[in-house]
Design a protein around this motif. Structure first.
Motif, PDB file in Angstrom:
ATOM      1  N   TYR A  48     -46.609  54.473 -41.176  1.00 50.17           N
ATOM      2  CA  TYR A  48     -45.507  53.781 -41.835  1.00 50.17           C
ATOM      3  C   TYR A  48     -44.182  54.412 -41.414  1.00 50.17           C
ATOM      4  CZ  TYR A  48     -48.640  51.235 -44.956  1.00 50.17           C
ATOM      5  OH  TYR A  48     -49.598  50.396 -45.456  1.00 50.17           O
ATOM      6  N   PHE A  49     -43.129  53.585 -41.433  1.00 52.68           N
ATOM      7  CA  PHE A  49     -41.797  54.039 -41.031  1.00 52.68           C
ATOM      8  C   PHE A  49     -40.792  53.578 -42.078  1.00 52.68           C
ATOM      9  CE2 PHE A  49     -37.896  52.975 -38.392  1.00 52.68           C
ATOM     10  CZ  PHE A  49     -37.482  54.284 -38.218  1.00 52.68           C
ATOM     11  N   ALA A  50     -39.912  54.476 -42.495  1.00 52.22           N
ATOM     12  CA  ALA A  50     -38.896  54.140 -43.491  1.00 52.22           C
ATOM     13  C   ALA A  50     -37.535  54.640 -43.022  1.00 52.22           C
ATOM     14  CB  ALA A  50     -39.243  54.766 -44.844  1.00 52.22           C
ATOM     15  N   VAL A  51     -36.505  53.879 -43.360  1.00 53.60           N
ATOM     16  CA  VAL A  51     -35.120  54.265 -43.096  1.00 53.60           C
ATOM     17  C   VAL A  51     -34.410  54.318 -44.437  1.00 53.60           C
ATOM     18  CG1 VAL A  51     -32.968  53.677 -41.930  1.00 53.60           C
ATOM     19  CG2 VAL A  51     -35.160  53.161 -40.830  1.00 53.60           C
ATOM     20  N   VAL A  52     -33.798  55.464 -44.722  1.00 53.29           N
ATOM     21  CA  VAL A  52     -33.205  55.714 -46.035  1.00 53.29           C
ATOM     22  C   VAL A  52     -31.751  56.133 -45.865  1.00 53.29           C
ATOM     23  CG1 VAL A  52     -33.407  57.058 -48.155  1.00 53.29           C
ATOM     24  CG2 VAL A  52     -35.467  56.477 -46.866  1.00 53.29           C
ATOM     25  N   ASP A  53     -30.869  55.602 -46.703  1.00 55.71           N
ATOM     26  CA  ASP A  53     -29.455  55.985 -46.656  1.00 55.71           C
ATOM     27  C   ASP A  53     -29.274  57.447 -47.029  1.00 55.71           C
ATOM     28  OD1 ASP A  53     -27.858  53.790 -45.836  1.00 55.71           O
ATOM     29  OD2 ASP A  53     -28.225  52.788 -47.741  1.00 55.71           O
TER      30      ASP A  53
ATOM     31  N   LEU B  95     -35.340  50.226 -45.082  1.00 57.60           N
ATOM     32  CA  LEU B  95     -36.485  49.638 -44.394  1.00 57.60           C
ATOM     33  C   LEU B  95     -37.739  50.432 -44.721  1.00 57.60           C
ATOM     34  CD1 LEU B  95     -37.347  47.614 -41.962  1.00 57.60           C
ATOM     35  CD2 LEU B  95     -37.223  49.663 -40.564  1.00 57.60           C
ATOM     36  N   VAL B  96     -38.850  49.744 -44.957  1.00 56.06           N
ATOM     37  CA  VAL B  96     -40.181  50.359 -45.013  1.00 56.06           C
ATOM     38  C   VAL B  96     -41.129  49.372 -44.350  1.00 56.06           C
ATOM     39  CG1 VAL B  96     -42.021  51.332 -46.434  1.00 56.06           C
ATOM     40  CG2 VAL B  96     -39.650  51.504 -47.216  1.00 56.06           C
ATOM     41  N   ILE B  97     -41.794  49.794 -43.281  1.00 53.54           N
ATOM     42  CA  ILE B  97     -42.698  48.896 -42.565  1.00 53.54           C
ATOM     43  C   ILE B  97     -43.977  49.621 -42.164  1.00 53.54           C
ATOM     44  CG2 ILE B  97     -40.872  47.434 -41.597  1.00 53.54           C
ATOM     45  CD1 ILE B  97     -41.314  48.956 -38.907  1.00 53.54           C
ATOM     46  N   GLU B  98     -45.011  48.825 -41.911  1.00 51.85           N
ATOM     47  CA  GLU B  98     -46.175  49.339 -41.196  1.00 51.85           C
ATOM     48  C   GLU B  98     -45.780  49.370 -39.728  1.00 51.85           C
ATOM     49  OE1 GLU B  98     -49.769  47.230 -41.726  1.00 51.85           O
ATOM     50  OE2 GLU B  98     -49.978  47.710 -43.845  1.00 51.85           O
ATOM     51  N   ALA B  99     -45.598  50.556 -39.180  1.00 50.07           N
ATOM     52  CA  ALA B  99     -45.150  50.671 -37.795  1.00 50.07           C
ATOM     53  C   ALA B  99     -46.290  50.416 -36.820  1.00 50.07           C
ATOM     54  CB  ALA B  99     -44.545  52.048 -37.549  1.00 50.07           C
TER      55      ALA B  99
END
Length: 203
Positions: free
Chosen positions: A125-130, A111-115
């Motif tokens: 911005y917020f990112a979720v990385v494995d 996930l990468v979004i403008e939070a």
């Protein structure tokens, strides 16, 4: 108020496989991501201002905290397919809870979004990385462009042994900066463009 995510980029790779199904239980913070007494003010602001049901069972994952205790970002994940993110600035909070996408266009990037987009100041911005490949930082050398903040990260661990890295960073919304570069893990196993935004739930 949280702004809507930007459209998914065109011309990207086909979506990759989705994650395994089944309950995973809540994520737990690792190391410095654990809540301390100094973080209580952030949690209370999110509960009062953001209207969020912030858990109090030790599952809050602090991604970034300012020494003054009046700004920061933290998250919690009831399982490995859903997240909540709280952004606190100057006694104001914005909280977003959403499922992670079922598929994604880039290996390792969930996930990468403008939070949060502010009228004045940079967008968060917020990112979720494995995986737990921290720390994360902008790739390459040279001076950092004005308006671009550092990359902050924390590790979320599940009982299964699976880990996810949760990242936040600030920059002008949707604006390419001089010398723009990717964000990469310390071992360069995972890299992604800073504006490579994915819409939750997109095919």
């Amino acid at each position: 108020m949280t702004s809507p995510p930007a459209p998914a980029p065109t011309g990207s790779e086909p979506p990759r496989a989705s994650e395994p199904s089944g309950p995973s239980g809540p994520a737990e913070p690792v190391g410095d991501a654990r809540v301390t007494a100094a973080d209580r003010a952030l949690l209370e602001v999110a509960r009062a201002e953001g209207g969020a049901r912030v858990p109090d069972d030790g599952s809050v994952i602090v991604i970034h905290r300012e020494p003054a205790g009046d700004a920061g970002e933290f998250a919690w994940m009831p399982d490995d397919q859903n997240y909540c993110l709280a952004v606190v600035r100057a006694a104001r909070a914005s909280t977003t809870c959403n499922p992670l996408p079922k598929s994604w266009a880039r290996i390792g990037i969930r996930l990468v979004i403008e939070a949060v987009a502010y009228r004045e100041g940079p967008t968060v911005y917020f990112a979720v990385v494995d995986g737990g490949h921290a720390p994360y930082a902008y790739a390459g050398r040279g001076p950092q462009s004005p308006g671009r903040g550092p990359v902050r990260d924390a590790t979320a661990a599940f009982a299964s042994g699976r880990t996810l890295s949760l990242l936040t960073y600030e920059r002008p919304s949707g604006q390419i900066l001089p010398g723009d570069r990717e964000i990469c893990s310390a071992d360069n196993a995972v890299c992604f463009p800073t504006l490579d935004v994915y819409v939750p739930g997109s095919p």
